[in-house]
Design a protein around this motif. Structure first.
Motif, short mmCIF file in Angstrom:
data_model
loop_
_atom_site.label_atom_id
_atom_site.label_comp_id
_atom_site.label_asym_id
_atom_site.label_seq_id
_atom_site.Cartn_x
_atom_site.Cartn_y
_atom_site.Cartn_z
N PHE A 1 38.22 -51.86 -6.04
CA PHE A 1 36.96 -52.34 -5.47
C PHE A 1 35.83 -52.44 -6.49
O PHE A 1 34.79 -53.00 -6.20
N ASP A 2 36.02 -51.91 -7.70
CA ASP A 2 34.96 -51.99 -8.70
C ASP A 2 35.51 -51.71 -10.09
O ASP A 2 36.52 -51.01 -10.24
N VAL A 3 34.80 -52.24 -11.09
CA VAL A 3 35.10 -51.97 -12.49
C VAL A 3 33.78 -51.75 -13.21
O VAL A 3 32.81 -52.49 -13.00
N ALA A 4 33.75 -50.72 -14.06
CA ALA A 4 32.56 -50.44 -14.86
C ALA A 4 32.94 -50.40 -16.33
O ALA A 4 34.04 -49.98 -16.69
N LEU A 5 32.00 -50.85 -17.18
CA LEU A 5 32.18 -50.80 -18.62
C LEU A 5 31.12 -49.89 -19.20
O LEU A 5 29.97 -49.91 -18.76
N ALA A 6 31.48 -49.11 -20.19
CA ALA A 6 30.52 -48.22 -20.85
C ALA A 6 30.45 -48.57 -22.33
O ALA A 6 31.47 -48.69 -23.00
N HIS A 7 29.22 -48.77 -22.80
CA HIS A 7 28.93 -49.00 -24.20
C HIS A 7 27.91 -47.96 -24.64
O HIS A 7 27.45 -47.13 -23.84
N ALA A 8 27.52 -48.02 -25.88
CA ALA A 8 26.49 -47.10 -26.38
C ALA A 8 25.19 -47.27 -25.62
O ALA A 8 24.42 -46.33 -25.45
#
Length: 360
Positions: A259-266
């Protein structure tokens, strides 16, 4: 489950169509049954929402001894009273005598701690639990608030997407690109930055491995250049919750839908917009996605109606629909929630079903 707050609210009073001695007090889009003549439109009163656990002295004061849900008869849940759905408790506790409830309503004051009202947390079945370890790199899931409580969350005509809300348990998977590590967690453990130690008998690990979630997460990280990727999916089937959708999660591969996707960057975390999620998962591997039920302009009446009916997961309409989750077409911030613009609408039939389970 949404965040529990006990707040003073301005009321709109409606007649009860089936009871001369009762009325309906509206808070947002919720309505709670109250004794007739207790309140008038514009009055401020306290609203105790569903899933609240109320202390015994307050229960006795409100005349609700033995009338609430749970083994201790202290949990607020939706019920029908003379044919009308009543969600939450509207009251003016004696302990708040002298408090300016109108000012408290304007300020958004939370009285939960002062009244001893807490959030109900369901017990965790053994097959959904396990040994845990600290996982600071884990991407957490968020609480989703009910649109009935925040009717101004979306503006009329705003382009939104509504997906079916599946009655299962949230499974969190985080891939760390630099090390190749993968963390698996539940919503409850994840909220504490804890991950489940790998156990092939654990429900979440079985699901992640069976559906190839680690491979898809690693592919997304490479494609989009993310330091971490979080894939959030619903695990469902018999042995998970009371609605099984034609799947036996105890004996076979558990049902699963992203149901969701998250991306993490600096720079921080980025939630992917709802309209790109299905194509992203097709490009990077084949993972099932929650059914999309609506794609168009935000219309409150249309979406309230869409939350009702039967599920589309099993292909047989075997169960009531739990409800829907509504997101903007393009991800945005909500000044009302102070965070991500996302909300749910839960169906009345789901709320009032018998023998329901609510494991996290």
């Amino acid at each position: 489950m949404s965040t529990l707050r006990v707040t003073a609210e301005r009321l709109t009073i409606h007649p009860h169509p089936n009871a001369d001695a009762l009325e309906l007090a509206q808070v947002g889009l919720y309505r709670a049954v109250v004794p007739k003549g207790t309140y008038t439109t514009g009055d401020a009163a306290l609203y105790i929402p569903e899933q609240a656990v109320v202390p015994d002295p307050l229960i006795a004061e409100l005349g609700l001894t033995g009338r609430l849900a749970g083994p201790d008869h202290n949990r607020v849940r939706a019920i029908r009273l003379r044919g009308e759905l009543s969600q939450g408790i509207v009251c003016r506790p004696a302990s708040l005598a002298g408090v300016d409830l109108e000012a408290a309503a304007a300020a958004g004051t939370d009285f939960a701690e002062r009244l001893g009202v807490t959030k109900w947390v369901p017990p965790i079945p053994v097959h959904m639990s396990g040994d845990v370890v600290p996982a600071p790199d884990l991407l957490r899931w968020i609480e989703i608030e009910n649109i009935r409580r925040h009717p101004g969350l979306f503006t009329p005509g705003e382009h939104v997407i509504a997906t079916e809300k599946i009655h299962g348990t949230a499974c969190l998977y985080t891939h760390v690109a630099a090390t190749g590590e993968g963390f698996v967690s539940s919503k409850g453990f994840g909220s504490k930055s804890l991950a489940l130690v790998r156990n092939d008998h654990n429900l979440y690990w079985r699901t992640v491995l069976a559906h190839g979630v680690p491979e898809v997460a690693a592919c997304i990280a490479k494609t989009l250049g993310a330091e971490r990727v979080g894939i959030f999916g619903e695990v469902y089937g018999a042995g998970v919750q009371d609605l099984a959708y034609g799947v036996d999660a105890k004996q076979a591969t558990p049902g699963y839908a992203v149901f969701d996707v998250a991306l993490a960057h600096a720079e921080g975390r980025q939630w992917l917009s709802a309209h790109v999620l299905p194509s992203l998962l097709r490009w990077n591997g084949e993972l099932p996605v929650v059914p999309r039920l609506y794609d168009g302009p935000y219309d409150e009446a249309t979406l309230l109606g869409l939350a009702e009916g039967t599920e589309t997961i099993s292909g047989t309409s075997a169960h009531v629909r739990e409800g829907i989750v509504v997101r903007p077409y393009y991800e945005r911030h909500s000044p009302i929630l102070g965070g991500r613009a996302i909300g749910k609408i839960v169906s009345e039939a789901y709320l009032t079903r018998k023998g329901g389970t609510e494991f996290e």
